[in-house]
Design an enzyme around this catalytic site. Structure first.
Site, PDB file in Angstrom:
ATOM      1  N   GLN A 408       0.805  -1.224   0.000  1.00 42.02           N
ATOM      2  CA  GLN A 408       0.000   0.000   0.000  1.00 42.02           C
ATOM      3  C   GLN A 408       0.834   1.269   0.000  1.00 42.02           C
ATOM      4  O   GLN A 408       0.363   2.306  -0.431  1.00 42.02           O
ATOM      5  CB  GLN A 408      -0.915   0.014   1.218  1.00 42.02           C
ATOM      6  CG  GLN A 408      -2.027  -1.026   1.157  1.00 42.02           C
ATOM      7  CD  GLN A 408      -2.945  -0.891   2.350  1.00 42.02           C
ATOM      8  OE1 GLN A 408      -2.601  -0.292   3.357  1.00 42.02           O
ATOM      9  NE2 GLN A 408      -4.119  -1.485   2.252  1.00 42.02           N
ATOM     10  N   LYS A 425       2.072   7.085   7.140  1.00 40.52           N
ATOM     11  CA  LYS A 425       1.955   6.164   6.013  1.00 40.52           C
ATOM     12  C   LYS A 425       1.645   6.936   4.742  1.00 40.52           C
ATOM     13  O   LYS A 425       0.599   7.572   4.630  1.00 40.52           O
ATOM     14  CB  LYS A 425       0.859   5.131   6.289  1.00 40.52           C
ATOM     15  CG  LYS A 425       0.749   4.029   5.225  1.00 40.52           C
ATOM     16  CD  LYS A 425      -0.294   3.005   5.673  1.00 40.52           C
ATOM     17  CE  LYS A 425      -0.397   1.836   4.730  1.00 40.52           C
ATOM     18  NZ  LYS A 425      -1.379   0.842   5.181  1.00 40.52           N
ATOM     19  N   ASP A 520      -6.728  -9.561   6.012  1.00 39.83           N
ATOM     20  CA  ASP A 520      -5.299  -9.729   5.734  1.00 39.83           C
ATOM     21  C   ASP A 520      -4.539  -9.968   7.036  1.00 39.83           C
ATOM     22  O   ASP A 520      -3.531  -9.315   7.318  1.00 39.83           O
ATOM     23  CB  ASP A 520      -4.755  -8.501   5.007  1.00 39.83           C
ATOM     24  CG  ASP A 520      -3.426  -8.787   4.304  1.00 39.83           C
ATOM     25  OD1 ASP A 520      -3.090  -9.982   4.133  1.00 39.83           O
ATOM     26  OD2 ASP A 520      -2.729  -7.834   3.928  1.00 39.83           O
TER      27      ASP A 520
END
Length: 725
Positions: A408, A425, A520
């Site tokens: 990602q 992030k 996940d």
């Protein structure tokens, strides 16, 4: 000194008109010039050299060859770039532009007989002297509740979101805006040579009644993207896109360097030429562009094509002009400088605001706002950070601050002005808008000590950013498989981490206001804080499920080695799919082995299948980690292994729920603590003054525990847990 607002705007208009005259498609004041003895028109379109038709000397290179075709509908001849088979509606040698008819991509246009639904027309400009103009084109998507993606060479390079509550994708005649309602737009990347567009519905399931949606690259001259001044005819033009197959787009061009090799084509010596990088992907010179000298206009690519501008070199006129300019400059220099400073400040402020708005829309800000207004996002718990704050926190996203990289994006370590350490992030922008919004929405609703905490986000950047609490000790995969003898992974730690993650998944499945499937679960997504407590992270693939729903039908995604086989075959993700992935993590903790390993034959072996095989063949302790065998009570290890075995059942219905898993692990932990306390008491009695110093509150012995009468009662409790299998 203050300048009246009206006067200030007059100054701005004058300065802009002087330094940046607008590009128009009005025919230039000079006559378009072709090579001698060459046709210069096709239908109503003038064709200037280096473009040309018929004979090779009429065009500079085969890329510039034009073919004149008769249109069967209008019965008018139209020019086409022969090598690309693209219709051209205008040639501009001064700006090095051509206007072409570009394909429109349609989706779900079943009622449209004039278009092939989802028709894909690939235009490949690679190795040609043409590219799509970033300056004069816009990527536009029209339709209800769509994610539109612009892709090039297999990579998503842009996208936007359009939503509408009434599911009517006719453009709103009153709003006159395209900011994400009914339609959306975004800019093109540089050096775009080939592309296709995809439209993805925001709904979970498509409907036969969904309206037609479409996406295209459109010329800014054909369609005004200054939405506040959009005319009724342009609004009607947008509504009519569903009936069109092509719309005007702009290509930039240059004379490539290789066109001068082994060619009779020569640029006239009276032209002013310079190096060009229009088609370069590496910022190197790829070709040449030419203009007429000052005081001349015309076609700089034809010998004698540049002609004198009438009156430009008249001495009397020029003297009068300079006198006027000199006087005006003397009288107005101070006011001009002040106006220029104010203009620069105002334009810079507007550019920054427009840039932030563009990134906000591209990064899904409108969709996020919709979810905020619907109450899906807990605004009180999150903060909208500015780019300035996050740049300062991460030392301008210094590569030395990188904590890790994944599918990602990249995670950076930062420190806010209030002293808090955070993890920032930075998403891989193209194609990840929905994952970014999804993670933000889900984490804003979660309040659990074993789930990583979201602090806020930043939407005003080219790449969306999320800000989390900083988790200092990496992830479980690294800690488990890259052995650290200074702080070893004891049996007590493994049991505690398994219980904490099971509790977090139990919270997501059953306690959260709406059930959440993580989708996940794996050891790299389990972080360890300063006290080595487990924190579940990475919710980009997660989904919120309605209370009535039993499963989620979706495109299969996940990590090989952790993926539920039943989900892989049916595409139906249930809470038991998360249970399977947790079973793999539990097997990792018990065995110390990676989820996928290479065997002697060179093939890959799944830990899940090997673990199940060992359990069924009664060879559990052939696979259990040596440290676990030494430190753990045999019955406790067997209980944990049986639980992992049940989680790895092929039939999802036979797997336990995360509530059952959590209760069983907590039961094993209580027995383990009771046994450790008993051992400590017996050692104190034997050693007299010796005391055990457990690390971080958990004791790990280096030998098999002493079994007493109290231990047998403990083992009876383990027997009760095993009976739950």
């Amino acid at each position: 000194m203050m300048i009246p607002q009206f006067t200030f705007h007059i100054i701005i208009l004058i300065i802009i008109s002087l330094i940046s005259p607008p590009l128009t498609y009005a025919q230039a004041e000079y006559e378009f010039i072709a090579q001698r003895d060459c046709a210069s028109t096709c239908g109503t379109i003038s064709i200037p050299f280096p473009f040309g038709m018929n004979e090779p000397h009429c065009y500079a290179h085969k890329w510039f060859e034009v073919e004149c075709k008769l249109d069967n509908t209008s019965h008018i001849e139209k020019p086409y770039l022969k090598s690309l088979n693209l219709e051209v509606t205008l040639f501009d040698v001064n700006s090095a532009l051509v206007e072409i008819m570009n394909p429109i991509y349609h989706s779900n246009c079943k009622k449209n007989n004039n278009n092939n639904n989802n028709k894909t027309v690939v235009i490949n400009l690679k190795d040609s002297p043409f590219i799509y103009s970033q300056q004069y084109n816009t990527f536009l998507a029209v339709g209800c509740n769509n994610l539109a993606f612009l892709q090039s060479n297999g990579t998503t390079v842009g996208g936007c979101v359009s939503i509408c509550e009434d599911n009517n994708n006719n453009f709103n005649l009153e709003s006159r805006s395209c900011n994400g309602r009914y339609c959306c737009e975004t800019s093109l990347p540089m050096h775009l040579a080939e592309y296709n567009a995809t439209l993805q519905g925001l709904r979970k399931e498509s409907s036969d009644h969904d309206e037609c949606s479409y996406a295209l690259i459109a010329s800014d001259f054909w369609f005004s993207f200054d939405w506040s001044f959009m005319t009724d005819s342009e609004i009607e033009k947008m509504n009519n896109l569903k009936n069109m197959e092509y719309a005007p787009g702009i290509l930039e061009w240059e004379i490539l360097n290789e066109m001068f090799v082994n060619s009779t084509f020569q640029i006239p010596s009276d032209s002013v030429c310079y190096d060009s990088k229009r088609t370069s992907l590496t910022n190197r010179t790829t070709g040449r562009r030419c203009d007429c000298p000052s005081g001349y206009n015309g076609n700089p690519y034809v010998l004698g094509g540049c002609t004198v501008i009438q009156g430009f070199f008249n001495k009397n006129n020029r003297s009068k002009k300079w006198v006027i300019v000199g006087v005006s400059s003397s009288l107005g220099s101070i006011g001009f400088l002040i106006g220029l400073w104010l203009l620069h400040k105002d334009v810079k402020k507007r550019m920054i605001k427009k840039r932030k708005e563009k990134f906000f829309k591209r990064n899904g800000g409108l969709l996020l706002q919709k979810r905020m207004s619907s109450g899906e996002v807990n605004i009180d718990q999150t903060v909208l950070f500015t780019l300035k704050d996050l740049k300062k926190a991460t030392d301008n996203f210094n590569k030395n601050r990188v904590l890790g990289k994944g599918g990602q994006g990249t995670v950076y370590k930062g420190m806010l002005v209030d002293g808090r350490i955070v993890a920032v992030k930075k998403f891989k922008v193209e194609g990840k808008v929905e994952e970014f919004i999804n993670e933000f929405v889900i984490l804003s609703q979660i309040n659990n000590r074993n789930v990583v905490k979201l602090l806020g986000c930043c939407l005003e950047t080219e790449i969306p950013l999320l800000v989390y609490e900083f988790i200092p000790n990496g992830n479980l995969f690294e800690y488990l498989h890259d052995r650290n003898e200074d702080i070893p992974m004891t049996w007590d730690m493994r049991l505690r981490i398994a219980t904490e993650i099971a509790g977090a998944l139990f919270y997501l499945h059953s306690i959260a206001s709406q059930p959440i499937y993580h989708r996940d679960v794996k050891s790299t997504n389990i972080l360890l804080d300063e006290k080595y407590r487990a924190k579940l992270a990475d919710f980009g693939a997660s989904r919120i499920i309605s209370i009535e729903a039993t499963h989620l039908t979706t495109v299969v995604q996940g990590t090989f080695g952790y993926l539920d086989p039943e989900y892989f075959h049916t595409s139906q993700f249930t809470e038991k799919s998360d249970v399977y992935s947790f079973g793999v993590v539990l097997a990792e903790l018990l065995t110390g082995k990676k989820p996928i390993t290479s065997v002697e034959s060179g093939e890959s072996q799944s830990l899940a299948s090997y673990f199940v095989q060992c359990m069924e063949e009664n060879r559990l302790f052939d696979i259990v980690d040596e440290r676990v065998t030494k430190e753990g009570e045999k019955e406790h290890i067997v209980a944990g292994a049986n639980l992992a075995y049940r989680c790895l059942e092929m039939n999802g219905r036979k797997r336990p729920t995360m509530k059952e898993v959590t209760l069983e692990l907590e039961g094993i932990m209580r027995l383990n603590k009771k046994l450790n306390a008993q051992q400590n008491h017996e050692e104190i009695e034997l050693a007299g003054i010796e005391e055990s110093q457990p690390w971080d509150g958990y004791y790990a012995s280096n030998s098999w525990p002493i079994v007493s009468s109290q231990t047998h009662s403990t083992n009876s409790e383990v027997t009760h847990i095993l009976a739950l299998k």
